[in-house]
Every structure is written in structure tokens, then in C-alpha cells.
Write a protein that holds these residues in place. Structure first.
Motif, PDB file in Angstrom:
ATOM      1  N   LYS A 240       1.242 -18.178  -0.797  1.00  0.00           N
ATOM      2  CA  LYS A 240       0.932 -16.910  -1.452  1.00  0.00           C
ATOM      3  C   LYS A 240       2.088 -15.922  -1.375  1.00  0.00           C
ATOM      4  CE  LYS A 240      -4.053 -17.213  -0.731  1.00  0.00           C
ATOM      5  NZ  LYS A 240      -5.267 -16.553  -0.168  1.00  0.00           N
ATOM      6  N   LEU A 241       2.915 -16.036  -0.362  1.00  0.00           N
ATOM      7  CA  LEU A 241       4.029 -15.105  -0.217  1.00  0.00           C
ATOM      8  C   LEU A 241       5.240 -15.515  -1.042  1.00  0.00           C
ATOM      9  CD1 LEU A 241       3.963 -14.349   3.618  1.00  0.00           C
ATOM     10  CD2 LEU A 241       2.981 -13.009   1.764  1.00  0.00           C
ATOM     11  N   ALA A 242       5.320 -16.763  -1.457  1.00  0.00           N
ATOM     12  CA  ALA A 242       6.478 -17.243  -2.209  1.00  0.00           C
ATOM     13  C   ALA A 242       6.279 -16.984  -3.699  1.00  0.00           C
ATOM     14  CB  ALA A 242       6.692 -18.732  -1.961  1.00  0.00           C
ATOM     15  N   GLY A 243       7.376 -16.678  -4.372  1.00  0.00           N
ATOM     16  CA  GLY A 243       7.353 -16.422  -5.802  1.00  0.00           C
ATOM     17  C   GLY A 243       7.739 -17.656  -6.602  1.00  0.00           C
ATOM     18  N   MET A 244       8.083 -17.446  -7.873  1.00  0.00           N
ATOM     19  CA  MET A 244       8.466 -18.550  -8.740  1.00  0.00           C
ATOM     20  C   MET A 244       9.782 -19.183  -8.309  1.00  0.00           C
ATOM     21  SD  MET A 244       5.961 -18.657 -10.844  1.00  0.00           S
ATOM     22  CE  MET A 244       6.592 -19.707 -12.132  1.00  0.00           C
ATOM     23  N   CYS A 245      10.602 -18.444  -7.581  1.00  0.00           N
ATOM     24  CA  CYS A 245      11.892 -18.952  -7.125  1.00  0.00           C
ATOM     25  C   CYS A 245      11.792 -19.657  -5.776  1.00  0.00           C
ATOM     26  CB  CYS A 245      12.896 -17.806  -7.031  1.00  0.00           C
ATOM     27  SG  CYS A 245      12.376 -16.461  -5.945  1.00  0.00           S
ATOM     28  N   ALA A 246      10.585 -19.813  -5.241  1.00  0.00           N
ATOM     29  CA  ALA A 246      10.348 -20.428  -3.929  1.00  0.00           C
ATOM     30  C   ALA A 246      10.883 -19.581  -2.788  1.00  0.00           C
ATOM     31  CB  ALA A 246      10.943 -21.833  -3.861  1.00  0.00           C
ATOM     32  N   LYS A 247      11.188 -18.319  -3.048  1.00  0.00           N
ATOM     33  CA  LYS A 247      11.576 -17.361  -2.028  1.00  0.00           C
ATOM     34  C   LYS A 247      10.463 -16.334  -1.856  1.00  0.00           C
ATOM     35  CE  LYS A 247      15.698 -19.209  -1.676  1.00  0.00           C
ATOM     36  NZ  LYS A 247      16.156 -19.910  -0.450  1.00  0.00           N
ATOM     37  N   LEU A 248      10.608 -15.485  -0.824  1.00  0.00           N
ATOM     38  CA  LEU A 248       9.614 -14.437  -0.631  1.00  0.00           C
ATOM     39  C   LEU A 248       9.601 -13.483  -1.829  1.00  0.00           C
ATOM     40  CD1 LEU A 248      10.140 -13.554   3.136  1.00  0.00           C
ATOM     41  CD2 LEU A 248       8.283 -14.873   2.134  1.00  0.00           C
ATOM     42  N   LYS A 249       8.426 -13.043  -2.210  1.00  0.00           N
ATOM     43  CA  LYS A 249       8.292 -12.172  -3.375  1.00  0.00           C
ATOM     44  C   LYS A 249       9.021 -10.847  -3.157  1.00  0.00           C
ATOM     45  CE  LYS A 249       3.761 -13.978  -4.661  1.00  0.00           C
ATOM     46  NZ  LYS A 249       2.324 -13.654  -4.839  1.00  0.00           N
ATOM     47  N   CYS A 250       9.706 -10.414  -4.191  1.00  0.00           N
ATOM     48  CA  CYS A 250      10.410  -9.126  -4.119  1.00  0.00           C
ATOM     49  C   CYS A 250       9.445  -7.950  -4.038  1.00  0.00           C
ATOM     50  CB  CYS A 250      11.320  -8.965  -5.334  1.00  0.00           C
ATOM     51  SG  CYS A 250      12.633 -10.197  -5.457  1.00  0.00           S
ATOM     52  N   CYS A 251       8.218  -8.124  -4.550  1.00  0.00           N
ATOM     53  CA  CYS A 251       7.261  -7.028  -4.559  1.00  0.00           C
ATOM     54  C   CYS A 251       6.728  -6.710  -3.166  1.00  0.00           C
ATOM     55  CB  CYS A 251       6.098  -7.344  -5.496  1.00  0.00           C
ATOM     56  SG  CYS A 251       5.237  -8.885  -5.112  1.00  0.00           S
ATOM     57  N   LEU A 252       7.043  -7.523  -2.164  1.00  0.00           N
ATOM     58  CA  LEU A 252       6.623  -7.199  -0.799  1.00  0.00           C
ATOM     59  C   LEU A 252       7.326  -5.946  -0.282  1.00  0.00           C
ATOM     60  CD1 LEU A 252       6.559 -10.741   0.854  1.00  0.00           C
ATOM     61  CD2 LEU A 252       4.600  -9.356   0.177  1.00  0.00           C
ATOM     62  N   ASN A 253       8.476  -5.617  -0.857  1.00  0.00           N
ATOM     63  CA  ASN A 253       9.214  -4.428  -0.422  1.00  0.00           C
ATOM     64  C   ASN A 253       8.817  -3.168  -1.166  1.00  0.00           C
ATOM     65  OD1 ASN A 253      10.678  -5.887   1.433  1.00  0.00           O
ATOM     66  ND2 ASN A 253      12.449  -6.174   0.102  1.00  0.00           N
ATOM     67  N   TYR A 254       7.951  -3.272  -2.179  1.00  0.00           N
ATOM     68  CA  TYR A 254       7.647  -2.103  -2.996  1.00  0.00           C
ATOM     69  C   TYR A 254       6.862  -1.038  -2.226  1.00  0.00           C
ATOM     70  CZ  TYR A 254       9.021  -4.992  -6.996  1.00  0.00           C
ATOM     71  OH  TYR A 254       9.706  -5.789  -7.870  1.00  0.00           O
ATOM     72  N   GLU A 255       5.864  -1.465  -1.453  1.00  0.00           N
ATOM     73  CA  GLU A 255       4.957  -0.523  -0.794  1.00  0.00           C
ATOM     74  C   GLU A 255       5.045  -0.580   0.716  1.00  0.00           C
ATOM     75  OE1 GLU A 255       1.077  -1.423  -2.168  1.00  0.00           O
ATOM     76  OE2 GLU A 255       1.457  -0.825  -4.245  1.00  0.00           O
ATOM     77  N   VAL A 256       6.038  -1.284   1.239  1.00  0.00           N
ATOM     78  CA  VAL A 256       6.105  -1.440   2.694  1.00  0.00           C
ATOM     79  C   VAL A 256       6.376  -0.106   3.378  1.00  0.00           C
ATOM     80  CG1 VAL A 256       8.569  -2.012   2.665  1.00  0.00           C
ATOM     81  CG2 VAL A 256       7.130  -2.825   4.530  1.00  0.00           C
ATOM     82  N   ASP A 257       7.107   0.809   2.761  1.00  0.00           N
ATOM     83  CA  ASP A 257       7.382   2.108   3.375  1.00  0.00           C
ATOM     84  C   ASP A 257       6.107   2.935   3.524  1.00  0.00           C
ATOM     85  OD1 ASP A 257      10.054   1.449   3.493  1.00  0.00           O
ATOM     86  OD2 ASP A 257      10.536   2.394   1.577  1.00  0.00           O
ATOM     87  N   ASP A 258       5.233   2.891   2.516  1.00  0.00           N
ATOM     88  CA  ASP A 258       3.965   3.619   2.606  1.00  0.00           C
ATOM     89  C   ASP A 258       3.075   3.040   3.704  1.00  0.00           C
ATOM     90  OD1 ASP A 258       4.781   5.212   0.542  1.00  0.00           O
ATOM     91  OD2 ASP A 258       3.812   3.995  -1.004  1.00  0.00           O
ATOM     92  N   TYR A 259       3.079   1.723   3.846  1.00  0.00           N
ATOM     93  CA  TYR A 259       2.266   1.092   4.889  1.00  0.00           C
ATOM     94  C   TYR A 259       2.800   1.422   6.284  1.00  0.00           C
ATOM     95  CZ  TYR A 259      -0.749  -1.732   1.884  1.00  0.00           C
ATOM     96  OH  TYR A 259      -1.711  -2.138   0.990  1.00  0.00           O
ATOM     97  N   ILE A 260       4.115   1.479   6.409  1.00  0.00           N
ATOM     98  CA  ILE A 260       4.684   1.817   7.725  1.00  0.00           C
ATOM     99  C   ILE A 260       4.327   3.254   8.103  1.00  0.00           C
ATOM    100  CG2 ILE A 260       6.846   2.195   8.950  1.00  0.00           C
ATOM    101  CD1 ILE A 260       8.023  -0.140   7.383  1.00  0.00           C
ATOM    102  N   GLU A 261       4.398   4.160   7.153  1.00  0.00           N
ATOM    103  CA  GLU A 261       4.058   5.556   7.435  1.00  0.00           C
ATOM    104  C   GLU A 261       2.577   5.724   7.744  1.00  0.00           C
ATOM    105  OE1 GLU A 261       4.537   9.968   5.315  1.00  0.00           O
ATOM    106  OE2 GLU A 261       5.233   8.148   4.317  1.00  0.00           O
ATOM    107  N   ALA A 262       1.713   5.030   6.989  1.00  0.00           N
ATOM    108  CA  ALA A 262       0.272   5.120   7.251  1.00  0.00           C
ATOM    109  C   ALA A 262      -0.114   4.412   8.542  1.00  0.00           C
ATOM    110  CB  ALA A 262      -0.516   4.534   6.077  1.00  0.00           C
ATOM    111  N   GLY A 263       0.621   3.354   8.918  1.00  0.00           N
ATOM    112  CA  GLY A 263       0.307   2.645  10.148  1.00  0.00           C
ATOM    113  C   GLY A 263       0.599   3.428  11.403  1.00  0.00           C
ATOM    114  N   ARG A 264       1.486   4.404  11.301  1.00  0.00           N
ATOM    115  CA  ARG A 264       1.779   5.235  12.469  1.00  0.00           C
ATOM    116  C   ARG A 264       0.616   6.144  12.846  1.00  0.00           C
ATOM    117  NH1 ARG A 264       7.830   7.074  10.424  1.00  0.00           N
ATOM    118  NH2 ARG A 264       8.843   5.021  10.699  1.00  0.00           N
ATOM    119  N   LYS A 265      -0.283   6.401  11.921  1.00  0.00           N
ATOM    120  CA  LYS A 265      -1.431   7.261  12.192  1.00  0.00           C
ATOM    121  C   LYS A 265      -2.587   6.489  12.831  1.00  0.00           C
ATOM    122  CE  LYS A 265      -0.288  10.130   8.185  1.00  0.00           C
ATOM    123  NZ  LYS A 265      -0.764  10.673   6.888  1.00  0.00           N
TER     124      LYS A 265
END
Length: 432
Positions: A240-265
């Protein structure tokens, strides 16, 4: 010329020129200064795009009235190349910084707007690309090289061919270049690309249902690690984490900053909430919503209760002070939840509860009916006992309707003869 323009700048990717972004090519830039007067005259730099994701930046030395979508002949080594203008004006200077073109020699000239003769040579060269790619793969396989030729691009005049290949290790392709030059009689250029660049050149549809980001708008590929999935509380499933290129999906980096900020609370995952009844362990968490689910067992879902992050912090403070609340809920009530299906986040027994209620109602409706029957019989018996004294009076009424046709009705007068028992009170009078 209009027909030729439609063939090269078609709307097959859903990026039509009539759209708000004025996009008609792959990896186009939104020209938000296109309607500003004098934007095209601010600089002579022009962005020209070729096959798929290859771009170049050129000087408009002849001051041609170029606009987005024009087909031009540009300088190449050797000869000339055919491309499409994708950006003009001030934004080209910003695109140069992203491309890291520091040397002025990398910026060449635009010769002219493409003529009909140029377009004929261009189409002849493009028609040979697929057959050249298949034959080059056979040549590389015959040499035993550990590489994959993913795409071939001919120059506009047909004098040079660019071979895009993928290889995990370093490859000595000196003999390959000689064989390719002898087979196709053109100048050979080898260019190594990664798996993500190959997916962007080929294109495709992602699991989200949209076209791949690397094939539409993404230009720079940043590194993606599994820590981005951990911050977003995503299961580490490689499929599920791999994309069409057999690498990790680039979209995993789109919202990671929001999750890190919300996880601190949120409180720590290792903290155990203590109540008067039991100890609760963190089972799962909704990071963006700030909701936490606790279980009385570390490994399985048992007696799940959902509370907010503020309530969890308040209970932690109470436990530090040596106090234990009655339950995790603020009002002291315990929310009872059945077994949960983690795949759908819904109760497994959600369909069985309706059936059970119907069965209970049917049983309850049958039980009172059975209980009423003996009550009615007892009441009937009680009612019959006082009616025995009244039966002689009621027996006189049937004398009005006399029907000789029915032989059974004469038997009714026999009842007063059996009801001589009420005459027994006369005996004490006789004894006196």
C-alpha cells in the motif's frame, strides 16, 4: 499549422489550454502573470518543452512574438530541435533557479517558428522511436548489460537520439554506443534516470484515481522515508505504501508536517490511564481530530472508550496526584461498546442487533398471551360460582322464543331443576 499544433498540444491529459491554468503540456507551470500588461516583454527568456518531461530555456534573440503553445525550432548540438513554448515572461527567471542553470552557455537561442518542412522531419523522426527502443533493448541484452532502456527520444531534425536507461549499478556501455551508432546511423546520447523519472515519462493512474503527480505537475523529487508513514499512523504495508514506480509514494510527504504538529498536542502513547475500575492502554488515535481510543487490554480491543486529548491529559494529571476517576468519561458514565471491526471501524454485530430485537419482541408478545389464559379461566370459574344462584332467573328468559324445530332448546329448562341447591336454606326454617 493548426492541425499540427493540436497533435502535439492535445488535451488527452486533462490539461487543456482552455483551463484556468492555461496548461496544455506535461509538468506545466501556472502562469498567474499572463494577463499582466508587458509581462512577455520583461525578459527574452522562454521555456520550451520537448517529449514528456524534458525542458529547456532559450533566448528569444530575434524578438519573435511568442506565446504559450507555439511550436519553435531551437538551437541544438548538432542541428536544431523542435519544441513547444510553455512559459514566457517573468516567471521564467524563477524556473531557471529551480533548474540550477548557473552557466550562460546552457541557455541557447530560438531560431524561428517551426515551418512545414521542419514539422515533416520531426514526424519522421518520432515515427522511428518505438522501433528503435525495441531493437536497442535486444542489443543491450545481447551484450549482457544489467540495464533497462525505458525510452528513446529523437531530436527534431533526426540527427541525434537520446536513450533513457535505468540501472542499479554502474554500467560500461561504451560497446553499446558503438553498436547503436552502427545500427541507427545517428549520434547517440545515454541518459540515466531513476524509477520515479521513468514513471513520470511513461505516465499512469495512481490508486487515488488521478493521474500520477510525477506525470502532471511534480518536478523535484524529494526523498520519502517510512517515518512519514509512522507520523501519520499508517500501517507499514509495502504493497500500500509503494507507488507505480515500486518506490514509496511521494504523497506521503504532503501532509506529514500537519500530522507532526497535531501529534505534539497528544499525550504519550506509553502512558497508562488508571481509573477505579481498570487500567486503560492506548489502542489507536485519530491525530487530526484529537480523539484517542483506549482499551483495557494491551494487545486486543476490549472495553474500548473514545475520549479527547484534553480529557486524557486531565486524567494523567489526576493520576500523578494519586487520584483515580470513576471512568474515562467526564460525566462518569461508561460507554459500552461491542467488538469492533478494525477494517470498517464499525461494530461487527451491527446487523445482528436488529434481528435480536425482533426475536425478543416476538417472545415478549407471546409470553403475556400464555399468562392471560390461566387468569381468564380462574376469573371465569369465579364468575360461574355466583351465577349458579342467578341461573334459575336467567332460565326463565329462554321461554319467550319457542322454536319447535330445534330439539335441543327444551333441554335448557332442565337447568333450574339442577339449581335446587339454593332452596337448602329452607331446611333450618323447617327445623325450627
Amino acid at each position: 499549422m493548426e492541425k499540427e499544433l493540436e497533435l502535439i498540444t492535445g488535451c488527452d491529459r486533462g490539461l487543456c489550454k482552455k483551463a484556468i491554468g492555461r496548461q496544455d503540456r506535461q509538468l506545466n507551470t501556472y502562469d498567474w502573470l499572463a494577463d499582466v500588461p508587458g509581462n512577455a516583454d520583461s525578459t527574452d527568456l522562454v521555456e520550451v518543452q520537448f517529449k514528456h518531461t524534458r525542458k529547456g530555456y532559450y533566448h528569444n534573440v530575434n524578438n519573435l512574438p511568442l506565446k504559450k503553445g507555439d511550436i519553435v525550432a531551437v538551437e541544438a548540438s548538432p542541428g536544431h530541435d523542435i519544441g513547444v513554448v510553455t512559459l514566457t515572461g517573468r516567471l521564467v527567471n524563477l524556473q531557471l533557479k529551480k533548474a540550477n542553470l548557473k552557466s550562460a552557455d546552457d541557455i541557447k537561442r530560438i531560431y524561428r517558428i517551426a515551418r512545414q518542412i521542419d514539422m515533416d522531419k520531426y514526424h519522421e523522426a518520432k515515427a522511428r522511436e518505438h522501433a528503435t527502443m525495441i531493437e536497442s533493448r535486444e542489443i543491450a541484452k545481447g551484450l549482457g548489460l544489467q540495464m533497462k532502456i525505458g525510452d528513446v527520444e529523437y531530436q527534431g531534425d533526426g540527427n541525434k537520439a537520446i536513450f533513457y536507461y535505468i540501472a542499479d549499478e554502474r554500467v560500461d556501455f561504451r560497446q553499446l554506443i558503438k553498436d547503436l551508432a552502427a545500427a541507427f546511423h545517428v549520434r547517440i546520447e545515454m541518459k540515466q534516470i531513476g524509477a520515479r523519472q521513468e514513471a513520470g515519462r511513461i505516465g499512469g493512474t495512481g490508486p487515488c484515481g488521478r493521474e500520477l503527480c510525477c506525470a502532471t505537475w511534480m518536478k523535484n523529487f524529494s526523498s520519502v522515508s517510512t517515518s512519514a508513514a509512522r507520523f501519520q499512523d499508517i500501517s507499514l504495508n509495502p504493497q500500500k505504501l509503494a507507488g507505480m514506480c515500486a518506490k514509496l509514494k511521494c504523497c506521503l510527504n504532503y501532509e506529514v508536517d500537519d500530522y507532526i504538529e497535531a501529534g505534539r498536542k497528544l499525550p504519550s502513547k506509553e502512558v497508562v490511564l488508571q481509573t477505579q475500575d481498570a487500567d486503560y492502554y492506548l489502542f489507536k488515535s485519530d491525530i487530526l481530530a484529537g480523539m484517542l481510543t483506549y482499551s483495557t487490554d494491551k494487545n486486543i480491543a476490549a472495553n474500548l472508550e473514545v475520549i479527547t486529548a484534553e480529557r486524557a491529559k486531565a486524567i494523567i494529571e489526576l493520576n500523578r496526584n494519586g487520584e483515580k476517576p470513576e471512568s474515562l468519561q467526564e460525566d462518569g458514565q461508561v460507554e459500552e461498546q461491542g467488538p469492533m471491526d478494525l477494517a470498517t471501524q464499525e461494530s461487527i454485530n451491527r446487523f445482528d442487533k436488529v434481528k435480536k430485537k425482533k426475536k425478543r419482541k416476538s417472545k415478549e408478545s407471546q409470553q403475556p398471551q400464555k399468562a392471560q389464559k390461566p387468569q381468564q379461566s380462574k376469573e371465569a370459574q369465579k364468575a360461574q360460582q355466583p351465577q349458579k344462584t342467578q341461573q334459575p332467573q336467567k332460565a326463565q328468559k329462554p321461554q319467550k322464543p319457542q322454536q319447535p324445530q330445534k330439539p335441543q332448546k327444551p333441554q335448557k329448562p332442565q337447568q333450574p331443576q339442577q339449581s335446587t341447591k339454593p332452596q337448602q336454606p329452607q331446611q333450618p326454617h323447617a327445623n325450627t
